[in-house]
Motif scaffolding. Structure first.
Motif, PDB file in Angstrom:
ATOM      1  N   HIS A 110       0.891  -1.122   0.079  1.00 50.82           N
ATOM      2  CA  HIS A 110      -0.099   0.005  -0.249  1.00 50.82           C
ATOM      3  C   HIS A 110       0.829   1.299  -0.078  1.00 50.82           C
ATOM      4  CE1 HIS A 110       1.064   1.013   3.918  1.00 50.82           C
ATOM      5  NE2 HIS A 110       0.902  -0.652   4.376  1.00 50.82           N
ATOM      6  N   GLY A 111       0.192   2.542  -0.380  1.00 47.40           N
ATOM      7  CA  GLY A 111       0.822   3.749  -0.465  1.00 47.40           C
ATOM      8  C   GLY A 111       1.113   4.394   1.242  1.00 47.40           C
ATOM      9  N   VAL A 137      -1.933  -8.736  -5.820  1.00 43.36           N
ATOM     10  CA  VAL A 137      -2.441  -8.746  -4.489  1.00 43.36           C
ATOM     11  C   VAL A 137      -1.774  -7.342  -3.745  1.00 43.36           C
ATOM     12  CG1 VAL A 137      -1.971 -10.361  -2.313  1.00 43.36           C
ATOM     13  CG2 VAL A 137      -1.851 -11.390  -4.551  1.00 43.36           C
ATOM     14  N   VAL A 138      -2.499  -6.667  -3.310  1.00 43.46           N
ATOM     15  CA  VAL A 138      -2.299  -5.626  -2.289  1.00 43.46           C
ATOM     16  C   VAL A 138      -2.416  -5.994  -0.814  1.00 43.46           C
ATOM     17  CG1 VAL A 138      -2.674  -2.978  -1.964  1.00 43.46           C
ATOM     18  CG2 VAL A 138      -3.008  -4.109  -4.473  1.00 43.46           C
ATOM     19  N   CYS A 139      -1.249  -5.552  -0.313  1.00 44.66           N
ATOM     20  CA  CYS A 139      -1.189  -5.922   1.136  1.00 44.66           C
ATOM     21  C   CYS A 139      -0.211  -5.017   2.002  1.00 44.66           C
ATOM     22  CB  CYS A 139      -1.138  -7.407   1.665  1.00 44.66           C
ATOM     23  SG  CYS A 139       0.272  -8.057   0.726  1.00 44.66           S
ATOM     24  N   HIS A 140       0.533  -5.727   2.990  1.00 44.82           N
ATOM     25  CA  HIS A 140       1.486  -4.617   3.752  1.00 44.82           C
ATOM     26  C   HIS A 140       2.680  -5.160   4.015  1.00 44.82           C
ATOM     27  CE1 HIS A 140      -2.549  -3.123   5.035  1.00 44.82           C
ATOM     28  NE2 HIS A 140      -3.058  -4.414   4.813  1.00 44.82           N
ATOM     29  N   MET A 141       3.547  -4.540   4.506  1.00 41.41           N
ATOM     30  CA  MET A 141       4.920  -5.039   5.105  1.00 41.41           C
ATOM     31  C   MET A 141       4.479  -5.568   6.679  1.00 41.41           C
ATOM     32  SD  MET A 141       7.396  -4.730   3.261  1.00 41.41           S
ATOM     33  CE  MET A 141       8.540  -5.591   4.571  1.00 41.41           C
ATOM     34  N   SER A 142       4.765  -6.813   6.668  1.00 47.28           N
ATOM     35  CA  SER A 142       5.917  -7.675   6.270  1.00 47.28           C
ATOM     36  C   SER A 142       5.320  -8.750   5.526  1.00 47.28           C
ATOM     37  CB  SER A 142       6.796  -8.179   7.495  1.00 47.28           C
ATOM     38  OG  SER A 142       6.018  -9.159   8.374  1.00 47.28           O
ATOM     39  N   ILE A 143       4.185  -8.799   5.499  1.00 46.77           N
ATOM     40  CA  ILE A 143       3.568 -10.179   4.764  1.00 46.77           C
ATOM     41  C   ILE A 143       4.005 -10.159   3.333  1.00 46.77           C
ATOM     42  CG2 ILE A 143       1.286  -9.469   4.450  1.00 46.77           C
ATOM     43  CD1 ILE A 143       0.385 -12.237   5.277  1.00 46.77           C
ATOM     44  N   VAL A 144       3.830  -9.048   2.560  1.00 45.70           N
ATOM     45  CA  VAL A 144       4.516  -8.814   1.174  1.00 45.70           C
ATOM     46  C   VAL A 144       5.587  -9.501   0.922  1.00 45.70           C
ATOM     47  CG1 VAL A 144       5.128  -6.487   1.241  1.00 45.70           C
ATOM     48  CG2 VAL A 144       4.073  -7.515  -0.591  1.00 45.70           C
ATOM     49  N   ALA A 145       6.656  -9.180   1.849  1.00 45.64           N
ATOM     50  CA  ALA A 145       7.933  -9.500   1.742  1.00 45.64           C
ATOM     51  C   ALA A 145       8.042 -11.208   1.898  1.00 45.64           C
ATOM     52  CB  ALA A 145       8.961  -8.919   2.338  1.00 45.64           C
ATOM     53  N   LYS A 146       7.533 -11.606   2.889  1.00 44.83           N
ATOM     54  CA  LYS A 146       7.341 -12.906   3.231  1.00 44.83           C
ATOM     55  C   LYS A 146       6.388 -13.752   2.012  1.00 44.83           C
ATOM     56  CE  LYS A 146       7.449 -12.205   7.961  1.00 44.83           C
ATOM     57  NZ  LYS A 146       6.880 -12.439   9.311  1.00 44.83           N
ATOM     58  N   ALA A 185      -5.069  -0.520   2.281  1.00 47.61           N
ATOM     59  CA  ALA A 185      -4.743  -1.233   1.143  1.00 47.61           C
ATOM     60  C   ALA A 185      -5.943  -1.244   0.186  1.00 47.61           C
ATOM     61  CB  ALA A 185      -4.633  -2.867   1.690  1.00 47.61           C
ATOM     62  N   GLN A 186      -7.149  -1.156   0.890  1.00 52.11           N
ATOM     63  CA  GLN A 186      -8.385  -1.150   0.046  1.00 52.11           C
ATOM     64  C   GLN A 186      -8.313   0.488  -0.736  1.00 52.11           C
ATOM     65  OE1 GLN A 186     -11.291  -2.833   0.110  1.00 52.11           O
ATOM     66  NE2 GLN A 186     -10.226  -4.451   0.990  1.00 52.11           N
ATOM     67  N   GLN A 187      -7.860   1.393  -0.321  1.00 57.28           N
ATOM     68  CA  GLN A 187      -7.704   2.659  -0.979  1.00 57.28           C
ATOM     69  C   GLN A 187      -6.442   2.702  -2.009  1.00 57.28           C
ATOM     70  OE1 GLN A 187      -6.772   4.950   2.525  1.00 57.28           O
ATOM     71  NE2 GLN A 187      -8.990   6.058   2.428  1.00 57.28           N
ATOM     72  N   THR A 188      -5.556   1.803  -1.887  1.00 49.35           N
ATOM     73  CA  THR A 188      -4.648   1.413  -2.862  1.00 49.35           C
ATOM     74  C   THR A 188      -5.178   0.756  -3.938  1.00 49.35           C
ATOM     75  OG1 THR A 188      -2.625   1.574  -1.147  1.00 49.35           O
ATOM     76  CG2 THR A 188      -2.018   0.721  -3.318  1.00 49.35           C
ATOM     77  N   MET A 189      -5.696  -0.325  -3.497  1.00 53.48           N
ATOM     78  CA  MET A 189      -6.422  -0.968  -4.503  1.00 53.48           C
ATOM     79  C   MET A 189      -7.344  -0.439  -5.459  1.00 53.48           C
ATOM     80  SD  MET A 189      -6.750  -3.817  -6.432  1.00 53.48           S
ATOM     81  CE  MET A 189      -6.062  -5.376  -5.442  1.00 53.48           C
ATOM     82  N   LEU A 249       7.170   1.795  -0.259  1.00 57.19           N
ATOM     83  CA  LEU A 249       5.491   2.362   0.022  1.00 57.19           C
ATOM     84  C   LEU A 249       5.210   2.315  -1.735  1.00 57.19           C
ATOM     85  CD1 LEU A 249       5.859   5.233   2.333  1.00 57.19           C
ATOM     86  CD2 LEU A 249       4.548   2.868   2.543  1.00 57.19           C
ATOM     87  N   ALA A 250       4.055   1.556  -1.955  1.00 60.29           N
ATOM     88  CA  ALA A 250       3.322   1.390  -3.090  1.00 60.29           C
ATOM     89  C   ALA A 250       4.282   0.738  -4.322  1.00 60.29           C
ATOM     90  CB  ALA A 250       2.770   2.756  -3.852  1.00 60.29           C
TER      91      ALA A 250
END
Length: 151
Positions: free
Chosen positions: A8-9, A100-109, A55-59, A124-125
């Motif tokens: 996300h941004g 898939v739009v999500c967050h640190m740290s799950i996006v890196a994992k 994340a919803q706003q980014t998507m 970011l983003a």
């Protein structure tokens, strides 16, 4: 098949609960930059997003480019969720190009699970594109990345 993982941004600070944090004006701009890049370069056919507001706003910025595609909210891709469980649920989606739009740290994992390599983090983003024949751990190769303007 392609899997695009996007963080996300930029989000506001000091808001509780964490799930209610909105994008800042700058974060919205970052999301638009990445959305424009993805729309110009990829034919996304499945959109999956965390239930958290930022994340919803980014998507939403990406979805503007793909108005006929249903956005699916996946509850297990928030910052503290188990990446293996999230990966297994994502693997059930039949698609040629999944965002898939999500967050640190799950996006890196998730990126680590896709490639078998270690990922320190996403800006970011940032969006990273992975190419693979089918969703299986360690089978993907990173083929592209886009990082919008950073603070």
């Amino acid at each position: 098949m392609k899997v695009i993982l996007m963080r996300h941004g930029e989000a506001e600070e000091g808001v509780t609960p964490d799930s209610a944090r909105s994008l800042t004006e700058f974060g919205g701009s970052q999301a638009r930059q990445t959305a424009d890049y993805l729309a110009a370069n990829y034919q996304i056919d499945a959109l999956v997003v965390s239930p958290f507001k930022r994340a919803q706003q980014t998507m939403a910025q990406v979805a503007k480019h793909f108005p006929d595609i249903k956005v699916m909210t996946q509850d297990n891709i928030t910052p503290s969720d188990d990446p293996k469980s999230a990966f297994n649920k994502l693997a059930q989606i039949e698609t040629q190009c999944l965002l898939v739009v999500c967050h640190m740290s799950i996006v890196a994992k998730l990126a680590s699970l896709l490639t078998g390599d270690s990922f320190g983090g996403f800006a970011l983003a940032e969006a990273r594109v992975f190419d693979l024949e089918f969703m299986m751990t360690g089978m993907a190769k990173e083929v592209d990345r886009f990082i919008p303007e950073q603070p």
